[in-house]
Write an enzyme that holds these catalytic residues in place. Sequence first.
Site, PDB file in Angstrom:
ATOM      1  N   TRP A   1       0.822  -1.210   0.000  1.00  0.00           N
ATOM      2  CA  TRP A   1       0.000   0.000   0.000  1.00  0.00           C
ATOM      3  C   TRP A   1       0.854   1.257   0.000  1.00  0.00           C
ATOM      4  O   TRP A   1       0.527   2.231  -0.683  1.00  0.00           O
ATOM      5  CB  TRP A   1      -1.023  -0.022   1.141  1.00  0.00           C
ATOM      6  CG  TRP A   1      -2.065  -1.074   0.882  1.00  0.00           C
ATOM      7  CD1 TRP A   1      -2.263  -2.227   1.578  1.00  0.00           C
ATOM      8  CD2 TRP A   1      -3.031  -1.097  -0.188  1.00  0.00           C
ATOM      9  NE1 TRP A   1      -3.276  -2.956   1.011  1.00  0.00           N
ATOM     10  CE2 TRP A   1      -3.766  -2.292  -0.064  1.00  0.00           C
ATOM     11  CE3 TRP A   1      -3.337  -0.240  -1.237  1.00  0.00           C
ATOM     12  CZ2 TRP A   1      -4.799  -2.646  -0.949  1.00  0.00           C
ATOM     13  CZ3 TRP A   1      -4.368  -0.583  -2.128  1.00  0.00           C
ATOM     14  CH2 TRP A   1      -5.077  -1.764  -1.972  1.00  0.00           C
ATOM     15  N   ASP A   3      -1.838   6.528   6.556  1.00  0.00           N
ATOM     16  CA  ASP A   3      -2.878   5.626   6.057  1.00  0.00           C
ATOM     17  C   ASP A   3      -3.111   4.588   7.152  1.00  0.00           C
ATOM     18  O   ASP A   3      -2.277   3.715   7.387  1.00  0.00           O
ATOM     19  CB  ASP A   3      -2.399   4.962   4.764  1.00  0.00           C
ATOM     20  CG  ASP A   3      -3.405   3.936   4.230  1.00  0.00           C
ATOM     21  OD1 ASP A   3      -4.389   3.627   4.925  1.00  0.00           O
ATOM     22  OD2 ASP A   3      -3.188   3.433   3.111  1.00  0.00           O
ATOM     23  N   LYS A  37     -12.935  -1.994   6.806  1.00  0.00           N
ATOM     24  CA  LYS A  37     -12.292  -2.966   7.697  1.00  0.00           C
ATOM     25  C   LYS A  37     -12.834  -2.792   9.121  1.00  0.00           C
ATOM     26  O   LYS A  37     -13.600  -3.621   9.606  1.00  0.00           O
ATOM     27  CB  LYS A  37     -10.783  -2.827   7.638  1.00  0.00           C
ATOM     28  CG  LYS A  37     -10.259  -3.088   6.216  1.00  0.00           C
ATOM     29  CD  LYS A  37      -8.980  -2.366   5.957  1.00  0.00           C
ATOM     30  CE  LYS A  37      -8.620  -2.228   4.498  1.00  0.00           C
ATOM     31  NZ  LYS A  37      -8.639  -3.418   3.674  1.00  0.00           N
TER      32      LYS A  37
END
Length: 357
Positions: free
Chosen positions: A100, A169, A193
């Site tokens: 990511w 993030d 999530k």
Amino acid sequence: MRKWNFCAGPATMPEPVLRETQEELLEWKNSGMSVMEMSHRSDLYMNIANEAKKDLGDLINLPDTHDILFLQGGATSQFALIPLNFSHLGEPEYLLTGSWSKKAIAEAEKITKLNVVASSADDRFTYVPEYKDWILKSKTSYFHYVSNETIQGNTLHTVPNIPNPIVCDMSSAILAEPINVSDFSMIYAGAQKNIGPAGLTIVIIEKDFLDQCSGNIPNIFNYAQHSMNGSMLNTPPTFAWYMAGKVFKWLKSIGGLEKMQLINQKKAKTLYDFIDSSSFYSNPVRIENRSLMNVPFVLQDANLDSRFLDESFNANLLNLKGHRSVGGMRASIYNAIPQEAIDDLIIFMKAFESKYG
Ligand SMILES: Cc1ncc(COP(=O)(O)O)c(C=O)c1O
């Protein structure tokens, strides 16, 4: 019948949240309509939205210095929006710890020159480089990192102590444990999530940082514009926002983030301890960087992978396949996954080991 779902995202939702949503689906509290049919500017909906924002603020002890935005576009949009809004502060600094952060860097590089302060690509992202090995070039440009790399299962457990505005993030780590919001200029997370259904993106941003957003970009890309308009610059993801509100209430009801952290630590420890005690399974991540939320593991004999997946599926344990880029297995054990699911997973893993080990 609901089964244990270890998907990395969209992920398991708390069951009480799904049940309540089901009860309210056709008609929300004598309003004559479903939440998904309400105008986002109606008093009815504004109350739902404001309450969700307040509950999230309570959970994270939101200081007056920061605002919370409820946006669309996912974490991936932020990969582009962050440099669009803030790269004029100077060449940004990025830490490269997995898939990511690599994507975030690739997107930012389309907009600005940047500095990668350190990388763990040399060892397949099985660790987070130590601070002493970082090379930061500036003190004023923003510093970006991914606190929990969802695919590789590594985490930087402490917030870097640097003068730069810190942008994080936190997609797969937010709300898993308490956070000190003041340490960050910006935190962002896709909801799918630990927050709620996909389609909603949470941004927690320092007001002083908002003041520095570039004025030369369209409003819809501008964080300050979203803040000034209470996240209603355009139609927000109303239903996902409403469901996120229910997740925040559920978290409060179980005792907030301190309690959630204890539950999560126990879950993760049980699973890592089992993996470490076995010679049949292993986890490649450095112990100090292991994730609380995403536990990758490999079987000693990769030829057994598909059998493991078939048999675990038949044992009602879903989505244990690791990300295609790293292979092996991964158990994502977000907030809504109870200890019981971990215990059932370990029972299965033990039985599989004694059958094929
Ligand atoms: C750490 C992290 N960042 C970014 C993303 C991308 O999020 P989205 O699909 O919301 O754009 C994910 C998705 O799994 C993630 O885990």
